[in-house]
Design an enzyme around this catalytic site. Structure first.
Site, PDB file in Angstrom:
ATOM      1  N   TYR A  23       0.832  -1.209   0.000  1.00 38.70           N
ATOM      2  CA  TYR A  23       0.000   0.000   0.000  1.00 38.70           C
ATOM      3  C   TYR A  23       0.866   1.259   0.000  1.00 38.70           C
ATOM      4  CZ  TYR A  23      -3.202   3.606   1.657  1.00 38.70           C
ATOM      5  OH  TYR A  23      -3.913   4.781   1.789  1.00 38.70           O
ATOM      6  N   GLU A  83       4.895   2.025  15.246  1.00 45.69           N
ATOM      7  CA  GLU A  83       5.641   1.740  14.017  1.00 45.69           C
ATOM      8  C   GLU A  83       4.692   1.461  12.857  1.00 45.69           C
ATOM      9  OE1 GLU A  83       8.960   1.134  11.518  1.00 45.69           O
ATOM     10  OE2 GLU A  83       8.769   2.118  13.461  1.00 45.69           O
ATOM     11  N   TYR A  86      -2.265  -0.853  10.617  1.00 44.87           N
ATOM     12  CA  TYR A  86      -2.776  -1.324   9.332  1.00 44.87           C
ATOM     13  C   TYR A  86      -4.103  -2.036   9.546  1.00 44.87           C
ATOM     14  CZ  TYR A  86      -3.158  -3.917   4.964  1.00 44.87           C
ATOM     15  OH  TYR A  86      -3.602  -4.425   3.777  1.00 44.87           O
ATOM     16  N   VAL A  87      -5.054  -1.694   8.695  1.00 44.04           N
ATOM     17  CA  VAL A  87      -6.332  -2.403   8.629  1.00 44.04           C
ATOM     18  C   VAL A  87      -6.516  -2.823   7.184  1.00 44.04           C
ATOM     19  CG1 VAL A  87      -8.834  -2.230   8.925  1.00 44.04           C
ATOM     20  CG2 VAL A  87      -7.308  -1.119  10.573  1.00 44.04           C
ATOM     21  N   GLY A  93     -13.142   1.327   7.711  1.00 43.59           N
ATOM     22  CA  GLY A  93     -14.425   1.975   7.964  1.00 43.59           C
ATOM     23  C   GLY A  93     -15.247   1.256   9.014  1.00 43.59           C
ATOM     24  N   GLY A  95     -14.219   0.641  12.131  1.00 44.35           N
ATOM     25  CA  GLY A  95     -13.840   1.035  13.483  1.00 44.35           C
ATOM     26  C   GLY A  95     -12.609   0.332  14.029  1.00 44.35           C
ATOM     27  N   GLY A  97      -9.356   0.530  13.065  1.00 43.53           N
ATOM     28  CA  GLY A  97      -8.218   1.437  13.247  1.00 43.53           C
ATOM     29  C   GLY A  97      -8.382   2.281  14.497  1.00 43.53           C
ATOM     30  N   ASN A 124      -0.613  10.263   1.989  1.00 42.50           N
ATOM     31  CA  ASN A 124      -1.683   9.378   2.440  1.00 42.50           C
ATOM     32  C   ASN A 124      -2.841  10.187   3.038  1.00 42.50           C
ATOM     33  OD1 ASN A 124      -3.231   7.280   3.375  1.00 42.50           O
ATOM     34  ND2 ASN A 124      -1.525   6.182   4.321  1.00 42.50           N
ATOM     35  N   TYR A 131      -6.685  10.678  11.049  1.00 41.59           N
ATOM     36  CA  TYR A 131      -5.969  11.138  12.231  1.00 41.59           C
ATOM     37  C   TYR A 131      -6.465  12.513  12.676  1.00 41.59           C
ATOM     38  CZ  TYR A 131      -2.579   7.352  11.414  1.00 41.59           C
ATOM     39  OH  TYR A 131      -1.977   6.131  11.241  1.00 41.59           O
TER      40      TYR A 131
END
Length: 169
Positions: A23, A83, A86-87, A93, A95, A97, A124, A131
């Site tokens: 990604y 570090e 990742y989802v 979407g 929840g 993360g 990104n 965030y």
């Protein structure tokens, strides 16, 4: 569900690390082996820790967070460096993360860590927006520095002897 990773999760963590690297357009840089991850996460002196996000219905891993403690000379306290977060795309979407970050924030609170920090790639935008929705502070006045490969070796070749060297040095 969020849970602490176990040694049985190493293969899945490595697979998700590779997915994250793909990604982030840097899959060739994701060289960690299962053996290295097993030692880093579950060896005698763990270098890092991980949480796993599982799908509530299937119980399958849909994400992970890998972190390690850091120290601030200014506050005199430990903090947390995230570090990897990742989802998997199909679970975004849902929840996961936010649940991973909330679980890490709870670890910080429980251990008196005053800072919880990580990096995000400037391109990104979906992640940056996520965030921002959490109230994350972006430290634009700081630049990440990295020394690796031949330049690291070249600089190390000029190191003076260190007296009373501890095993960590």
């Amino acid at each position: 569900m969020i849970r602490a990773a176990t040694v049985n999760d190493v293969a899945e963590i490595r697979a998700m690390i590779r997915e994250l690297a793909e990604y982030e357009r840097a899959v060739e840089q994701a060289r960690a082996t299962e053996e290295q991850l097993r030692e880093a996460l579950f060896g005698e002196l763990p270098a890092a820790f991980a949480l796993i996000a599982e799908d509530d219905e299937t119980g399958k891993a849909v994400g992970y967070a890998l972190w390690f403690p850091r120290f601030s000379t200014w506050t005199g306290t430990r903090g947390m460096h995230l570090e990897d977060l990742y989802v998997r795309p199909h679970a975004r979407g849902g929840g996961h993360g936010k649940a991973l970050l909330a679980s890490l924030a709870a670890i910080c609170e429980r251990h008196g860590y005053e800072r919880f920090e990580w990096w995000v790639l400037a391109w990104n935008e979906p992640t940056i927006d996520f965030y921002k929705s959490l109230g994350v502070e972006f430290l634009d006045e700081w630049t990440v520095c990295r020394l690796s490969g031949e330049p690291l070796q070249d600089l190390a070749a000029h190191a003076p002897a260190v007296r009373n060297q501890s095993p960590a040095l």
